[in-house]
Scaffold this active site. Sequence first.
Site, short mmCIF file in Angstrom:
data_model
loop_
_atom_site.label_atom_id
_atom_site.label_comp_id
_atom_site.label_asym_id
_atom_site.label_seq_id
_atom_site.Cartn_x
_atom_site.Cartn_y
_atom_site.Cartn_z
N CYS A 59 -7.16 2.99 -4.21
CA CYS A 59 -6.87 1.64 -3.99
C CYS A 59 -7.97 0.61 -4.35
O CYS A 59 -7.65 -0.50 -4.47
CB CYS A 59 -6.25 1.28 -2.60
SG CYS A 59 -5.13 -0.09 -2.62
N ASP B 105 -12.63 -5.00 1.65
CA ASP B 105 -12.21 -3.74 2.31
C ASP B 105 -13.25 -2.39 1.93
O ASP B 105 -13.51 -2.08 0.67
CB ASP B 105 -11.08 -3.57 2.30
CG ASP B 105 -10.37 -3.75 0.96
OD1 ASP B 105 -10.95 -3.97 -0.03
OD2 ASP B 105 -8.94 -3.87 1.01
N HIS C 129 -2.81 3.85 -5.30
CA HIS C 129 -2.45 5.05 -4.38
C HIS C 129 -2.21 6.13 -5.41
O HIS C 129 -1.49 7.19 -4.57
CB HIS C 129 -1.56 4.90 -3.42
CG HIS C 129 -1.97 3.54 -2.49
ND1 HIS C 129 -1.03 3.46 -1.11
CD2 HIS C 129 -2.83 2.72 -2.46
CE1 HIS C 129 -1.70 2.74 -0.56
NE2 HIS C 129 -2.68 1.87 -1.32
N GLU D 144 -6.10 0.13 5.14
CA GLU D 144 -5.08 0.92 4.70
C GLU D 144 -4.70 1.57 5.93
O GLU D 144 -3.55 2.30 5.91
CB GLU D 144 -5.53 2.34 3.98
CG GLU D 144 -6.22 1.87 2.55
CD GLU D 144 -5.33 1.44 1.61
OE1 GLU D 144 -4.01 1.56 1.92
OE2 GLU D 144 -5.54 1.02 0.43
N HIS E 45 -10.89 -0.06 -3.34
CA HIS E 45 -11.95 -0.62 -2.29
C HIS E 45 -13.38 -0.41 -2.65
O HIS E 45 -14.25 -1.15 -2.55
CB HIS E 45 -11.79 -0.02 -1.20
CG HIS E 45 -10.29 -0.44 -0.43
ND1 HIS E 45 -10.03 0.00 0.62
CD2 HIS E 45 -9.19 -1.02 -1.08
CE1 HIS E 45 -8.69 -0.64 0.97
NE2 HIS E 45 -8.35 -1.18 -0.07
#
Length: 375
Positions: free
Chosen positions: A95, A70, A348, A129, A97
């Site tokens: 997160c 992602d 997060h 997300e 990615h």
Amino acid sequence: MSTLNPFVSIRRDLHKIPELGFQEFKTQRYILDYVGGLPQEHLEVETWKTAVFVRVKGKNPSKTIGYRADMDGLPILEETSLPFSSEHPEQMHACGHDIHMSIALGVLTRFAEEPAADNILFIFQPAEEGPGGAAPLMNTDTMQKWKPDMIVALHIAPEYPVGTIAIKEGLLFANTSELFIDLKGKGGHAAYPHLTNDMVIAACSLVGQLQTVVSRNVDPLDSAVITIGKITGGTVQNIIAENARLEGTIRTLSVDSMKKVKQRVKELIKGVEIGYQCEASIDFGCMYHEVNNESTLTREFMEFAARQEGITVFECSEQMTGEDFGFMLNEIPGFMFWLGANSEFGLHHSKINPDESAIETAINLLIPYLRYKGE
């Protein structure tokens, strides 16, 4: 690049330019430029919106193996003070990615130089997300043309040390749904509350009522959660609020529970409309399909990983996290696993700082695994 591991350097480059869902234009350009510098003999590249597909043509293909990473960041103000912190205001790769993409590029590099027998499709997917990139990506012409026979993905896990692979057969991540509720009443002067319908009061009451849904409407042996993460209402301290908005998320371990929870939420909102003499609207936004790991492939991967030097395989429990990779697994057999990344702060969080040595760990595991599956 610097004297760093080149894929750590790539991660830092990507960390500087986090972009929100379907806005990953710089990120897409970076990936395309990097892929353009690899040996091209076995590569085919296509794009869709901000997504990038790279197919490494096998030497004697009989199937295609998919690997997904992602791409998007989150609307979070970074507070790590790292020298490669986000250059985009109030956006951050909180997160992991950036790490996911650098791992994928590391694995892709090896196969571009030394293809497997089978095709390997690398999918750089936007908008994980939100608003959700996997579901529409599955319907693209490129995905239908190059659709993998199996697919793999990972997600960093700050709570596990580097070298840990956490995974389980079957359900790994929950069904998730967004939740947006708008309330409209009657505003007015703070000195005359009896002439108004105060939406701050209505919103506060509704938050409390929503917390009864899981405790009183979901089977205690099942699992669900409703979180209200944001409330806005009113304009100034001496005016009673005419409008309020609640934003949150619903997570369940079964589709049936998701339906029941949503129905109960609708019923509570009808009650608030009557009790507080207001108008209410609800939007469940996008829903992510649960992540279900195919048992045979998952067990085989666990056995393979356990034989690799420096890897500890941990059979974890299911989590209430959500991942739109579930849409891919709903159509293609495969699995997702947690990659230990050893950070004091979790996913997060504005101060998350994953251990970058996890990048090399993952690359060194995935190259032999994908080659093993592709021979």
